[in-house]
Motif scaffolding. Structure first.
Motif, PDB file in Angstrom:
ATOM      1  N   ASN A   1       0.839  -1.203   0.000  1.00 14.98           N
ATOM      2  CA  ASN A   1       0.000   0.000   0.000  1.00 14.98           C
ATOM      3  C   ASN A   1       0.866   1.242   0.000  1.00 14.98           C
ATOM      4  O   ASN A   1       0.599   2.213  -0.705  1.00 14.98           O
ATOM      5  CB  ASN A   1      -0.869   0.021   1.253  1.00 14.98           C
ATOM      6  N   ILE A   2       1.903   1.209   0.833  1.00 13.78           N
ATOM      7  CA  ILE A   2       2.822   2.348   0.905  1.00 13.78           C
ATOM      8  C   ILE A   2       3.585   2.469  -0.410  1.00 13.78           C
ATOM      9  O   ILE A   2       3.737   3.555  -0.964  1.00 13.78           O
ATOM     10  CB  ILE A   2       3.824   2.142   2.056  1.00 13.78           C
ATOM     11  N   MET A   3       4.062   1.317  -0.898  1.00 13.61           N
ATOM     12  CA  MET A   3       4.841   1.332  -2.136  1.00 13.61           C
ATOM     13  C   MET A   3       4.016   1.875  -3.302  1.00 13.61           C
ATOM     14  O   MET A   3       4.554   2.446  -4.240  1.00 13.61           O
ATOM     15  CB  MET A   3       5.296  -0.091  -2.468  1.00 13.61           C
ATOM     16  N   ASP A   4       2.699   1.659  -3.231  1.00 13.97           N
ATOM     17  CA  ASP A   4       1.840   2.090  -4.334  1.00 13.97           C
ATOM     18  C   ASP A   4       1.441   3.556  -4.219  1.00 13.97           C
ATOM     19  O   ASP A   4       0.811   4.105  -5.123  1.00 13.97           O
ATOM     20  CB  ASP A   4       0.569   1.227  -4.376  1.00 13.97           C
ATOM     21  N   ASN A   5       1.763   4.168  -3.092  1.00 12.39           N
ATOM     22  CA  ASN A   5       1.384   5.561  -2.906  1.00 12.39           C
ATOM     23  C   ASN A   5       2.173   6.448  -3.872  1.00 12.39           C
ATOM     24  O   ASN A   5       3.399   6.403  -3.918  1.00 12.39           O
ATOM     25  CB  ASN A   5       1.669   5.971  -1.463  1.00 12.39           C
ATOM     26  N   GLN A   6       1.431   7.230  -4.638  1.00 13.99           N
ATOM     27  CA  GLN A   6       2.086   8.025  -5.686  1.00 13.99           C
ATOM     28  C   GLN A   6       2.051   9.519  -5.390  1.00 13.99           C
ATOM     29  O   GLN A   6       2.065  10.335  -6.299  1.00 13.99           O
ATOM     30  CB  GLN A   6       1.430   7.769  -7.044  1.00 13.99           C
ATOM     31  N   THR A   7       2.019   9.894  -4.111  1.00 14.69           N
ATOM     32  CA  THR A   7       1.822  11.312  -3.802  1.00 14.69           C
ATOM     33  C   THR A   7       3.060  12.177  -3.989  1.00 14.69           C
ATOM     34  O   THR A   7       2.997  13.361  -3.745  1.00 14.69           O
ATOM     35  CB  THR A   7       1.374  11.510  -2.342  1.00 14.69           C
ATOM     36  N   ALA A   8       4.169  11.605  -4.401  1.00 11.25           N
ATOM     37  CA  ALA A   8       5.364  12.436  -4.556  1.00 11.25           C
ATOM     38  C   ALA A   8       5.131  13.496  -5.619  1.00 11.25           C
ATOM     39  O   ALA A   8       4.404  13.284  -6.582  1.00 11.25           O
ATOM     40  CB  ALA A   8       6.550  11.558  -4.942  1.00 11.25           C
ATOM     41  N   LEU A   9       5.745  14.676  -5.411  1.00 14.07           N
ATOM     42  CA  LEU A   9       5.610  15.730  -6.411  1.00 14.07           C
ATOM     43  C   LEU A   9       6.348  15.300  -7.671  1.00 14.07           C
ATOM     44  O   LEU A   9       7.401  14.661  -7.600  1.00 14.07           O
ATOM     45  CB  LEU A   9       6.214  17.023  -5.875  1.00 14.07           C
ATOM     46  N   SER A  10       5.756  15.654  -8.807  1.00 11.56           N
ATOM     47  CA  SER A  10       6.330  15.180 -10.065  1.00 11.56           C
ATOM     48  C   SER A  10       7.706  15.810 -10.307  1.00 11.56           C
ATOM     49  O   SER A  10       7.975  16.932  -9.909  1.00 11.56           O
ATOM     50  CB  SER A  10       5.399  15.552 -11.206  1.00 11.56           C
ATOM     51  N   VAL A  11       8.569  15.034 -10.905  1.00 10.38           N
ATOM     52  CA  VAL A  11       9.880  15.562 -11.299  1.00 10.38           C
ATOM     53  C   VAL A  11       9.973  15.385 -12.811  1.00 10.38           C
ATOM     54  O   VAL A  11       9.762  14.287 -13.315  1.00 10.38           O
ATOM     55  CB  VAL A  11      11.018  14.781 -10.612  1.00 10.38           C
ATOM     56  N   VAL A  12      10.266  16.482 -13.513  1.00 12.23           N
ATOM     57  CA  VAL A  12      10.329  16.363 -14.969  1.00 12.23           C
ATOM     58  C   VAL A  12      11.628  15.679 -15.374  1.00 12.23           C
ATOM     59  O   VAL A  12      12.620  15.713 -14.646  1.00 12.23           O
ATOM     60  CB  VAL A  12      10.232  17.735 -15.665  1.00 12.23           C
TER      61      VAL A  12
END
Ligand code: TTP
Ligand code: MG
Length: 705
Positions: free
Chosen positions: A441-452
């Motif tokens: 569940n944690i690994m699937d969390n995608q809340t990181a801010l995008s990095v181009v």
């Protein structure tokens, strides 16, 4: 391992051991370890083979060396069909006598005979009751035979003596007679011992290899989890309590290891062992094997029933433990408040209730095990009883050798050992599946801010401009915190932000540091949209002195440098002297190398603020952001910081959230915020003249002198 020690789960939930999706993902974790696991599997096969060999050696010892008996068969009394069957079936095993009508048949050969033929021979009285001992050839045998000529019968190269006559020999002669049997036994014992030593050696390597693979997997998983958690956006940390994240990284990972070690590998080993036992038993004696296997369905039902009970008990236990943990964590983190209000007793009572529930759940679990463990023992003994009853009868009828009976007893003990702990393994498996689910569940969390992929670099200048372009933002979708904010700070200027509490000042700061992305609009630093900037570049260009200073355990020096490469000794000295932090640091016995506790134990609030200032400055940032840098400080330290601030800000662009009139007054421009909007802006003089919100703040001493 006993029961229940699988770490705690905050929700007391157990996973489904048969969740294929999870299992596949877990298997993917083991991918790099296939060689190690394969090697361990091979060793397991070898050592299981050795385990299976031991009872067979016992059988050989009994049948070939200890009990060597033959019975005299009177062919004249047997029917023609039986004689034919006997001669064809046993052929070379038969020992012919001088009388063609009489033959000796070794006892262990009888079981190769068709049981109907054997029964018929017995019924006809063709088989004599008196057993004869078959003497194995050896150097001393003829000597003994010469000494007691009357006792022995010699047929070709075979010598026999009535088993009852063995007693008539002196111990010395008996020893000579059975010399080769004894040598054989010694050899068997040596082989037995060798097999044991080899099994122990294999066990060692297998253990080390498996543990290594397991520990490596856990190491990699922890590493991945840590990096993943650290790279999440701040909102992730408001949603996930620290305690829970800690559990993910420690207990949950450990649970997976437990599963891998105690469950999966053990299960594979058990399956190999059980199959091996059944195969060997079938080879030894089909009917007796089937008699023993009658118990298997009964045991299976009992184990299934037990597994369900144990699962419930285990889940309850975990739930209670989770509550205790959560409670304790909360209590300790709020300990100062608790002490302030003398609420220890109240808290102790609440804890005692939780503790009692945990105790009760523990007792329930123990009862479940207390029923099953003896029950499993009972079944194992029942199997022994069946073997003695049925197998013993077979031995008496010469349908089973004594050695085979002994081997059966031996194998049955081996058979029940894994059955006994199957339910426990099931528990470990469930706990681990729940852990795996939470980790993924944690690994699937995608809340990181995008990095181009290709970040735009900042221009290499000393001073930076800051620009907000129609920024609207909030932390929760339902609540807008900043509304349509636009401003532009020219390079090198100092701007102040003022406003009542909750106006959104810290939120503006958060956006400048790109802790969050705005909902609408854009934030630029020197013309680069923060969304397109390299996060490391940004961290190098901007430094924040936050409203709440964070001090980590370690030396003061490390707290200032934070391991950043660009903080040179030169920068460090500059930061210490400009902020004035050097003064108090130098007074400490160990100076910069003084250790401080986490949370800044051993430092005053003002000293912490000074360290935070030095930390910001040591990176020599082009943009300095101060969020109420003197809010938590006593007047003396505040003065000191106030004195330091102009020097700190000199030559940099700065954005200062302040309540100090002296700081605000010096600012090139003042943004006045109210309810998430900029309601006024201008210099101190301009704003006073305007007689609006700012003038009101000054008048009501919301900004102190
Ligand atoms: P802030 O931006 O923290 O307000 P402020 O800095 O002006 O207040 P203070 O002078 O007390 O430091 O908060 C604005 C709103 O945003 C407020 O309703 C609380 C909310 N908020 C969050 O929900 N999460 C956060 O992390 C922060 C910083 C604020
Ligand atoms: Mg604030």
């Amino acid at each position: 391992m006993a029961w229940g020690d699988f770490g705690y789960m905050e929700d007391g939930r157990l996973g489904k051991p048969y969740d294929l999706g999870l299992l596949t993902r877990l298997a993917a974790q083991a991918k790099g370890k296939l060689k190690l696991i394969g090697l361990a599997g091979f060793l397991i096969l070898l050592s299981t083979g050795l385990d299976l060999l031991l009872p067979y050696l016992t059988k050989t010892a009994i049948d070939d060396y200890i009990v060597r008996q033959a019975l005299l068969v009177d062919l004249a009394k047997a029917g023609a069909a039986q004689v034919k069957a006997l001669k064809q079936g046993l052929d070379r095993k038969i020992i012919s006598t001088n009388d063609p009508g009489k033959v000796f048949v070794p006892e262990k050969a009888f079981k190769d005979l068709d049981p109907r033929v054997l029964a018929r021979l017995r019924a006809d009285g063709a088989i004599a009751k008196e057993p004869w001992h078959i003497v194995s050839s050896g150097p001393g045998v003829s000597e003994v035979m010469e000494a007691r000529p009357g006792l022995f019968k010699e047929y070709g190269d075979r010598v026999l003596i009535k088993s009852s006559d063995l007693k008539k020999l002196s111990p010395d002669n008996l020893y000579k007679l059975r010399n080769s049997d004894i040598t054989g036994l010694i050899w068997l014992a040596v082989i037995f011992l060798g097999a044991c030593v080899l099994a122990a050696g294999l066990g060692f390597f297998q253990q080390v290899i498996l543990e290594r693979a397991g520990q490596e997997m856990m190491f990699e998983l922890r590493q991945k989890l840590y990096a993943h958690i650290l790279s999440r956006a701040p909102s992730f940390f408001t949603e996930n309590a620290v305690g829970n994240l800690t559990t993910r990284l420690t207990n949950d990972v450990q649970n997976l290891n437990e599963m891998y070690r105690n469950s999966i590998i053990a299960l594979c080993k058990d399956v190999v062992l059980l199959t091996g036992i059944v195969v060997v038993l079938l080879l030894l004696d089909v009917t007796l094997t089937l008699v023993c296997l009658v118990l298997v369905p009964v045991i299976a039902v009992a184990a299934w029933f037990f597994a369900r009970l144990a699962r419930e008990a285990f889940r309850a236990l975990q739930g209670h433990l989770g509550r205790i943990n959560a409670r304790f964590q909360e209590t300790i983190s709020g300990i100062s408040v608790l002490k302030l209000f003398r609420a220890e007793d109240y808290s102790a009572n609440a804890f005692s209730r939780l503790n009692n529930a945990y105790f009760q759940a523990g007792m329930r679990q123990i009862k479940v095990f207390a029923v099953f463990m003896p029950l499993a023992g009972f079944f194992s003994n029942l199997a022994v009883a069946l073997i003695i009853w049925y197998g013993g009868g077979q031995v008496i009828q010469d349908r089973l050798s004594l050695g085979a009976l002994a081997a059966f007893l031996f194998y049955m003990q081996m058979f029940f050992r894994p059955v006994r702990d199957v339910a426990e393994k099931y528990n470990v498996l469930q706990a681990a599946m729940a852990s795996a689910e939470r980790i993924f569940n944690i690994m699937d969390n995608q809340t990181a801010l995008s990095v181009v992929a290709k970040p735009s670099p900042f221009p290499d200048k000393e001073h930076l401009t800051v620009c907000f372009e129609k920024v609207t933002f909030g932390y929760l979708p339902s609540e807008t915190v900043l509304q349509d904010i636009s401003f532009a700070i020219p390079a090198g200027e100092t701007w102040a932000v003022v406003g009542p509490t909750g106006a959104g000042k810290t939120s503006v700061v958060n956006l400048v540091l790109r802790l969050y992305d705005p909902w609408q609009g854009r934030v630029f630093l020197d013309g680069v949209d923060l969304r397109r900037a390299d996060p490391l570049d940004l961290a190098a260009k901007v430094a924040l002195v936050p409203q709440e200073v964070f001090i980590k355990s370690g030396t003061i020096k490390h707290n200032i440098t934070l391991g950043r490469e660009r903080v040179t000794e030169e920068n460090l000295d500059m930061a210490l002297s400009v902020t004035g932090a050097g003064e108090f640091v130098n007074r400490l016995e160990k100076g910069l190398h003084t250790k401080v506790g986490s949370g800044g134990q051993g430092l005053s609030a003002g000293q912490r603020q000074l360290i935070a200032l030095a930390r910001a400055l040591a990176g020599d940032p082009g943009l300095l952001v101060l969020d109420e840098a003197t809010s938590a400080v006593d007047p003396v330290s505040e003065k000191q910081i106030q004195r330091a601030l102009p020097k700190v800000m000199q030559g940099r662009t700065s954005l200062v959230v302040a309540h100090r009139l002296s700081t605000v007054r010096r600012a090139d421009n003042i943004l006045v915020m109210k309810k998430g909007r900029i309601c006024e802006q201008g210099t101190h003089a301009e704003l006073l003249k305007k007689n609006g919100v700012y003038a009101g703040l000054v008048r009501h001493e919301r900004l102190r002198g």
